[in-house]
Design an enzyme around this catalytic site. Structure first.
Site, PDB file in Angstrom:
ATOM      1  CG  HIS A 130      -3.500  40.216  64.116  1.00  0.00           C
ATOM      2  ND1 HIS A 130      -2.530  40.601  63.330  1.00  0.00           N
ATOM      3  CD2 HIS A 130      -3.409  40.494  65.340  1.00  0.00           C
ATOM      4  CE1 HIS A 130      -1.401  41.130  64.157  1.00  0.00           C
ATOM      5  NE2 HIS A 130      -1.833  40.925  65.624  1.00  0.00           N
ATOM      6  CD  GLU A 131      -5.713  40.395  68.488  1.00  0.00           C
ATOM      7  OE1 GLU A 131      -4.968  39.665  69.307  1.00  0.00           O
ATOM      8  OE2 GLU A 131      -5.271  41.588  68.006  1.00  0.00           O
ATOM      9  CG  HIS A 134      -1.386  37.469  68.423  1.00  0.00           C
ATOM     10  ND1 HIS A 134       0.028  37.159  67.987  1.00  0.00           N
ATOM     11  CD2 HIS A 134      -1.821  38.684  68.311  1.00  0.00           C
ATOM     12  CE1 HIS A 134       0.162  38.357  67.527  1.00  0.00           C
ATOM     13  NE2 HIS A 134      -0.640  39.230  67.615  1.00  0.00           N
ATOM     14  CB  CYS A 146       0.633  37.911  56.418  1.00  0.00           C
ATOM     15  SG  CYS A 146       0.498  36.558  57.609  1.00  0.00           S
ATOM     16  CB  CYS A 165       1.848  34.931  54.447  1.00  0.00           C
ATOM     17  SG  CYS A 165       2.760  34.422  55.858  1.00  0.00           S
ATOM     18  CB  CYS A 168       1.465  32.605  59.089  1.00  0.00           C
ATOM     19  SG  CYS A 168       2.649  34.271  59.585  1.00  0.00           S
TER      20      CYS A 168
END
Lengths: 184, 452
Positions: A130-131, A134, A146, A165, A168
């Protein structure tokens, strides 16, 4: 070759780090390496809140950013906060080089349960993806499964999959921050 | 649909301000920050934000409540969230009484903020959807609907504001697809006549006699099929505005009739004996150079000067390319909404293609290209491949399609060129053009063409 580096604060939990390293390599395709551990970030500790300022830790990480690093992900056992919020699971520079995750709220013990390292490792993989997502410019995804979806609670982390997903994964390829790097 | 919403975070404390802004940016919002109430008010003067997060205690000048009150004066619909470190009932009551949407005490549960933001955005999305639908229904446009940061367009919009309330005739000149009707509608709906009709007539679409009865109406029995009296567009526009598009194409008889209406605001219905008096503002538009048409004797000079009281020349899109990203963003939002698709962004590469294209069909062509791309796009992002139809063909064209000619002028040029290629052979030329010989003779005579 440019590399995604992990940097542990305190002793690195081998099972968790190995899972995160393998998963980041799988999701992003760049070489992933671990730097020697730093001390727990006492400089960012806020006694009143008994938490660590993620902003101050990110600022410190900037000063140890290796010359050949593509991204640098700090991993701490300390519980993180930003002034506005009671806690954050992690923080990253959107389209930047730095990211940070905390294992504190990913551990079962935080919720009064028996420690289960495999569960913590699976959660850490999702938050690290996730990070790092970003840092390549991806924002939150509406697909709750996701890893790029927003998680404010541990059950929201648990319902995520480990892989991006298809939407993304596609967007990642189109991000200027991604395109500007030559692929390995 | 959140990426189009902008959020403002106002706090004098840097870490607080920047960390909240970064957290919101990760959620896909465009976020701006301000270090003081004064700076926030200045920014709000230039643009509105969907949500304002404002810290209650800020030193020097405006505190949180005062900042909110000033912003509310500028944007009464603004959603303001007041943030404080210490909750007191008094300040909470004051904040809510002065119009704060929420009053939150930091640190706050992230889930609480996420829900609060998404609740406000949901309402904003519904409001915007409602506005789009209402606009679609009433076609009630104002100059706010014209998207531009081009200096010439901004000057034109100033002029539109100035002259919207007058009755003076306006002549809008611009290539096809530059937005002439949008400017005409903006003139009508921003002025005193907004409550009355805006009647639009395309002069090029009708023959002379049809256009005459369309504009002035007719009496019962004035011609075969006139079974009842019918009001013309001028009467229907009484009290409002009539928009005469493609004015350069009207016949000399109609030019004279129109001149009389403009001079006297009176006319006769076709076949009528009674004069009809109307109060109508005339806005005319053309893609031709009317001044040149006057010099060539194709357009009456007295009518030209009557029409050209206020002249609005609209630049083609290729001369205002800086507007392309803004226009594209607006089109994507509207078209994706109409198509019921998840909002799509556009990649930098795709935008580059759009910036490099010449847009002979101007804004209308751009709008159609974006619509085609959105409809055929299967991914959440518009990329280069979605605009591949805009690529120039690899082989150079034998000739470029003329975009500034009338059909008549184009016809004349095509006949002349074909005649030249076939060395004046009438039979072959007629065959190539797909017309019979007598028609070709008529056209050679009509256009005064020379045979090589």
């Amino acid at each position: 070759m440019k590399t995604i580096y992990l940097i542990p604060f305190g002793a690195a939990d081998e099972e968790i780090f190995a899972s995160v390293e393998l998963s980041l390599w799988h999701s992003f395709g760049w070489e992933v390496r671990r730097l020697p551990a730093l001390e727990e970030p006492g400089f960012a500790f806020e006694p009143q809140r008994r938490q660590y300022s993620s902003v101050l830790i990110l600022r410190m990480l900037q000063s140890v950013f290796p010359a050949d690093a593509l991204r640098l992900l700090g991993v701490t056992e300390g519980d993180l906060f930003i002034p506005m919020l009671s806690f954050v699971f992690g923080q990253a520079q959107l389209n930047g080089g730095l990211a940070l995750i905390s294992l504190a709220r990913l551990r079962q013990t935080f919720y009064g349960l028996a420690e289960n390292n495999a569960v913590t490792a699976a959660r850490a993989v999702k938050e690290a993806t996730h990070e790092i997502g970003h840092t390549f410019g991806l924002t939150h995804c509406l697909d709750a499964g996701c890893p790029m979806s927003l998680s404010n609670t541990i059950w929201q982390v648990d319902r995520k999959r480990e892989e991006l997903c298809p939407k993304c994964a596609f967007l990642l390829q189109e991000m200027p921050a991604w395109k500007s790097q030559s692929r390995p | 649909m959140k990426t189009h919403w902008q959020i403002m975070v106002v706090d004098d404390e840097e870490i607080m301000r920047e960390s909240l802004a970064a957290w919101l940016r990760e959620d896909g919002y465009h976020v701006e920050t301000a270090v003081s109430g004064r700076q926030a008010i200045e920014r709000a003067r230039r643009q509105n934000f969907a949500i304002y997060f404002i810290d209650l205690k800020m030193p020097g000048g405006y505190d949180g409540i005062e900042t909110m009150m000033e912003i509310k004066k500028l944007h009464p619909d603004a959603s303001v969230i007041i943030i404080t470190a210490y909750a007191t009932v008094d300040t909470a009551i004051t904040a809510m009484k002065e119009g704060a949407q929420e009053y939150i005490v930091k640190p706050c549960n992230p889930e609480e903020i996420s829900m609060l933001v998404s609740r406000i955005i949901k309402v904003k999305n519904l409001q915007r959807e409602n506005m789009i639908l209402r606009k679609k229904l009433t076609r009630n446009y104002s100059f706010r609907d014209i998207i531009s940061k081009n200096a010439r367009i901004l000057e034109i919009l100033d002029l539109v504001r100035e002259v919207a309330g007058l009755r003076s005739t306006v002549l809008i000149q611009g290539e096809s697809g530059t937005g002439k009707e949008l400017i005409a509608r903006a003139l009508h709906y921003s002025g005193d006549r907004a409550r009355k009709s805006f009647v639009c007539v395309s002069c090029a679409a009708l023959t002379e006699s049809l256009l005459e009865s369309e504009l002035f109406g007719y009496e019962k029995g004035s011609f075969t099929g006139a079974t009842a009296q019918k009001k013309g567009k001028f009467e229907l526009a009484d009290g409002g505005t009539i928009f005469l598009d493609e004015i350069g194409d009207i016949s000399s008889k109609l030019q004279m009739d129109l001149l009389r209406v403009l001079q006297e605001r009176k006319f006769y219905r076709v076949g009528g004996t009674e004069e009809v008096e109307v109060d109508v503002r005339v806005i005319a538009a053309t893609n031709l150079n009317l001044r040149k048409a006057v010099q060539e004797g194709k357009f009456r000079d007295d009518l030209f000067y009557r029409l050209n009281v206020i002249h609005i020349p609209l630049p083609p899109l290729r001369e205002r390319k800086e507007d392309i990203p803004l226009l594209v963003e607006g089109f994507i939002e509207r078209i994706a909404h109409e198509q019921g698709k998840e909002l799509r962004e556009i990649s930098e590469g795709a935008l580059e293609i759009l910036m490099n294209y010449d847009w002979p069909g101007n804004v209308r062509e751009l709008e159609n290209a974006v619509e085609r791309a959105v409809v055929t796009c299967k991914t959440p992002l518009l990329t280069e491949s979605n605009f591949s139809f805009l690529h120039q063909p690899a082989e150079p064209r034998e000739w470029a399609i003329p975009t500034h000619l009338t059909l008549e002028e184009a016809e004349k040029k095509i006949i002349q060129a074909t005649l030249q290629r076939l060395e004046g052979n009438i039979k072959e030329t007629a065959q190539v053009l797909g017309i019979d010989r007598s028609t070709l003779y008529e056209k050679i005579k009509k256009y005064n063409l020379s045979r090589p």
